[in-house]
Design a protein around this motif. Structure first.
Motif, PDB file in Angstrom:
ATOM      1  N   LEU A   1      94.584 123.322 172.054  1.00 50.13           N
ATOM      2  CA  LEU A   1      94.436 124.321 173.026  1.00 50.13           C
ATOM      3  C   LEU A   1      93.006 124.840 172.689  1.00 50.13           C
ATOM      4  O   LEU A   1      92.710 125.228 171.819  1.00 50.13           O
ATOM      5  N   CYS A   2      92.317 125.108 173.913  1.00 51.47           N
ATOM      6  CA  CYS A   2      91.112 125.774 174.051  1.00 51.47           C
ATOM      7  C   CYS A   2      91.265 126.893 174.922  1.00 51.47           C
ATOM      8  O   CYS A   2      91.680 126.812 175.739  1.00 51.47           O
ATOM      9  N   ALA A   3      90.826 128.231 174.485  1.00 47.82           N
ATOM     10  CA  ALA A   3      90.582 129.140 175.302  1.00 47.82           C
ATOM     11  C   ALA A   3      89.274 129.924 175.291  1.00 47.82           C
ATOM     12  O   ALA A   3      88.783 130.098 174.112  1.00 47.82           O
ATOM     13  N   GLN A   4      88.944 130.576 176.291  1.00 48.72           N
ATOM     14  CA  GLN A   4      87.615 131.232 176.329  1.00 48.72           C
ATOM     15  C   GLN A   4      87.787 132.541 177.210  1.00 48.72           C
ATOM     16  O   GLN A   4      88.683 132.588 178.191  1.00 48.72           O
ATOM     17  N   ASP A   5      87.098 133.761 176.989  1.00 48.27           N
ATOM     18  CA  ASP A   5      87.435 134.989 177.529  1.00 48.27           C
ATOM     19  C   ASP A   5      86.033 135.332 178.097  1.00 48.27           C
ATOM     20  O   ASP A   5      85.894 136.628 178.124  1.00 48.27           O
ATOM     21  N   MET A   6      84.968 134.512 178.465  1.00 48.07           N
ATOM     22  CA  MET A   6      83.784 134.663 178.933  1.00 48.07           C
ATOM     23  C   MET A   6      83.825 134.633 180.532  1.00 48.07           C
ATOM     24  O   MET A   6      82.816 134.565 181.010  1.00 48.07           O
ATOM     25  N   ASN A   7      84.727 134.294 181.170  1.00 48.81           N
ATOM     26  CA  ASN A   7      85.248 133.844 182.317  1.00 48.81           C
ATOM     27  C   ASN A   7      84.229 132.720 183.086  1.00 48.81           C
ATOM     28  O   ASN A   7      83.519 132.720 184.032  1.00 48.81           O
ATOM     29  N   HIS A   8      84.009 131.807 182.142  1.00 45.45           N
ATOM     30  CA  HIS A   8      83.086 130.535 182.399  1.00 45.45           C
ATOM     31  C   HIS A   8      83.789 129.610 183.258  1.00 45.45           C
ATOM     32  O   HIS A   8      85.023 129.294 183.051  1.00 45.45           O
ATOM     33  N   GLU A   9      82.966 128.801 183.965  1.00 43.14           N
ATOM     34  CA  GLU A   9      83.575 128.170 185.127  1.00 43.14           C
ATOM     35  C   GLU A   9      83.841 126.778 184.155  1.00 43.14           C
ATOM     36  O   GLU A   9      84.737 126.042 184.657  1.00 43.14           O
ATOM     37  N   TYR A  10      82.811 126.549 183.464  1.00 46.84           N
ATOM     38  CA  TYR A  10      82.791 125.012 182.822  1.00 46.84           C
ATOM     39  C   TYR A  10      83.313 125.033 181.597  1.00 46.84           C
ATOM     40  O   TYR A  10      83.140 125.853 180.916  1.00 46.84           O
ATOM     41  N   MET A  11      84.036 123.858 181.377  1.00 51.21           N
ATOM     42  CA  MET A  11      84.673 123.600 179.785  1.00 51.21           C
ATOM     43  C   MET A  11      84.359 122.106 179.456  1.00 51.21           C
ATOM     44  O   MET A  11      84.733 121.313 180.469  1.00 51.21           O
ATOM     45  N   TYR A  12      84.628 122.104 178.151  1.00 48.80           N
ATOM     46  CA  TYR A  12      84.392 120.760 177.810  1.00 48.80           C
ATOM     47  C   TYR A  12      85.147 120.616 176.404  1.00 48.80           C
ATOM     48  O   TYR A  12      85.284 121.216 175.607  1.00 48.80           O
ATOM     49  N   TRP A  13      85.444 119.081 176.060  1.00 50.86           N
ATOM     50  CA  TRP A  13      85.930 118.704 174.861  1.00 50.86           C
ATOM     51  C   TRP A  13      85.012 117.742 174.216  1.00 50.86           C
ATOM     52  O   TRP A  13      84.740 116.622 174.959  1.00 50.86           O
ATOM     53  N   TYR A  14      84.528 117.735 173.037  1.00 49.07           N
ATOM     54  CA  TYR A  14      83.930 116.824 172.265  1.00 49.07           C
ATOM     55  C   TYR A  14      84.657 116.345 171.187  1.00 49.07           C
ATOM     56  O   TYR A  14      85.248 117.091 170.527  1.00 49.07           O
ATOM     57  N   ARG A  15      84.210 115.264 170.566  1.00 49.33           N
ATOM     58  CA  ARG A  15      84.477 114.732 169.221  1.00 49.33           C
ATOM     59  C   ARG A  15      83.122 114.517 168.465  1.00 49.33           C
ATOM     60  O   ARG A  15      82.091 114.169 169.063  1.00 49.33           O
ATOM     61  N   GLN A  16      83.278 114.986 167.170  1.00 50.70           N
ATOM     62  CA  GLN A  16      82.259 114.716 166.069  1.00 50.70           C
ATOM     63  C   GLN A  16      82.349 113.890 165.214  1.00 50.70           C
ATOM     64  O   GLN A  16      83.562 114.250 164.692  1.00 50.70           O
ATOM     65  N   ASP A  17      81.738 112.922 165.000  1.00 46.50           N
ATOM     66  CA  ASP A  17      82.025 111.993 163.867  1.00 46.50           C
ATOM     67  C   ASP A  17      80.830 111.863 163.107  1.00 46.50           C
ATOM     68  O   ASP A  17      79.665 111.669 163.762  1.00 46.50           O
ATOM     69  N   PRO A  18      80.975 111.358 161.683  1.00 39.83           N
ATOM     70  CA  PRO A  18      79.687 111.260 160.880  1.00 39.83           C
ATOM     71  C   PRO A  18      78.569 110.076 161.524  1.00 39.83           C
ATOM     72  O   PRO A  18      79.076 109.039 161.955  1.00 39.83           O
ATOM     73  N   GLY A  19      77.302 110.640 161.664  1.00 41.78           N
ATOM     74  CA  GLY A  19      76.465 109.820 162.142  1.00 41.78           C
ATOM     75  C   GLY A  19      76.399 109.638 163.563  1.00 41.78           C
ATOM     76  O   GLY A  19      75.489 108.691 164.125  1.00 41.78           O
ATOM     77  N   MET A  20      77.404 110.115 164.519  1.00 42.54           N
ATOM     78  CA  MET A  20      77.154 109.746 165.768  1.00 42.54           C
ATOM     79  C   MET A  20      77.172 111.061 166.799  1.00 42.54           C
ATOM     80  O   MET A  20      77.158 111.069 167.907  1.00 42.54           O
ATOM     81  N   GLY A  21      76.767 112.291 166.053  1.00 48.79           N
ATOM     82  CA  GLY A  21      76.710 113.492 166.782  1.00 48.79           C
ATOM     83  C   GLY A  21      77.781 113.791 167.683  1.00 48.79           C
ATOM     84  O   GLY A  21      78.963 113.503 167.037  1.00 48.79           O
TER      85      GLY A  21
END
Lengths: 112, 116
Positions: free
Chosen positions: B22-42
């Motif tokens: 679950l991701c929650a934001q309280d800044m009333n932003h329109e856009y949201m994203y999910w990323y994954r971070q793996d070693p050496g791959m940014g």
């Protein structure tokens, strides 16, 4: 397609040393350019940005100049501190949905 | 103002199990994203959303689903977890930048997922 190439790390410096982390970009047009920083155990946060060619972004003693001639946006700091130890990401916005292309990150460790 | 928050902070799954981040934001932003971070791959973009009720695929969407039923929440689901999905997952949000412009993304603290 649009992308950034970032200097590989890790980088280890002594306190008060000069820092340069290289970033070059490939892009259509002249997008804004960003540097994000990730402190240990945290998410990324904006460090600085430049919105057009020849602009200089600056924050917390860090600077980067948007150079169109060399397609570069190198990050510099004149005197690093232990608290600057983090991973630094160069980022380029893409055309759709405010997506970003993030570089692979450069890990910086500053030793006292 | 909490910014972007993520739940849980850490999770261990067995192969084949499912879970929702679950991701929650309280800044009333329109856009949201999910990323994954793996070693050496940014960071690699999994899915994103440009508004409530919308979702779109990013660079590495396979094995994940998302939903944005409320503007402030963005859920990432793993239907059948695999060891290759062991990673650190970051949620981010931003304002709508306007045509041809870009906006800063604001990141959550991350969720560390281990799939055994």
């Amino acid at each position: 397609g649009d992308s950034v190439t970032q200097m590989e790390g890790p980088v280890t410096l002594s306190e008060e040393a000069f820092l340069t982390i290289n970033c070059t970009y490939t892009a259509t047009g002249y997008p804004s350019l960003f540097w994000y920083v990730q402190y240990p155990g945290e998410g990324l946060q904006l460090l600085l940005k430049a919105t057009k060619a020849d602009d200089k972004g600056s924050n917390k003693g860090f600077e980067a100049t948007y150079r169109k001639e060399t397609t570069s946006f190198h990050l510099e700091k004149g005197s690093v501190q232990v608290s600057d130890s983090a991973v630094y990401f160069c980022a380029l916005p893409l055309n759709t949905g405010n997506q970003f292309y993030f570089g692979t990150g450069t890990s910086l460790t500053v030793i006292p | 103002n909490a910014g972007v928050t993520q739940t849980p902070k850490f999770r261990v799954l067995k192969t084949g199990q499912s879970m929702t981040l679950l991701c929650a934001q309280d800044m009333n932003h329109e856009y949201m994203y999910w990323y994954r971070q793996d070693p050496g791959m940014g960071l690699r973009l999994i899915h994103y959303s440009v508004g409530e009720g919308t979702t779109a695929k990013g660079e590495v969407p396979d094995g994940y689903n998302v939903s944005r039923l409320k503007k402030q929440n963005f859920l990432l689901g793993l239907e059948s977890a695999a060891p290759s999905q062991t990673s650190v997952y970051f949620c981010a949000s931003s304002y709508w930048p306007g045509p041809g412009l870009s906006e800063t993304q604001y990141f959550g603290p991350g969720t560390r997922l281990l799939v055994l």
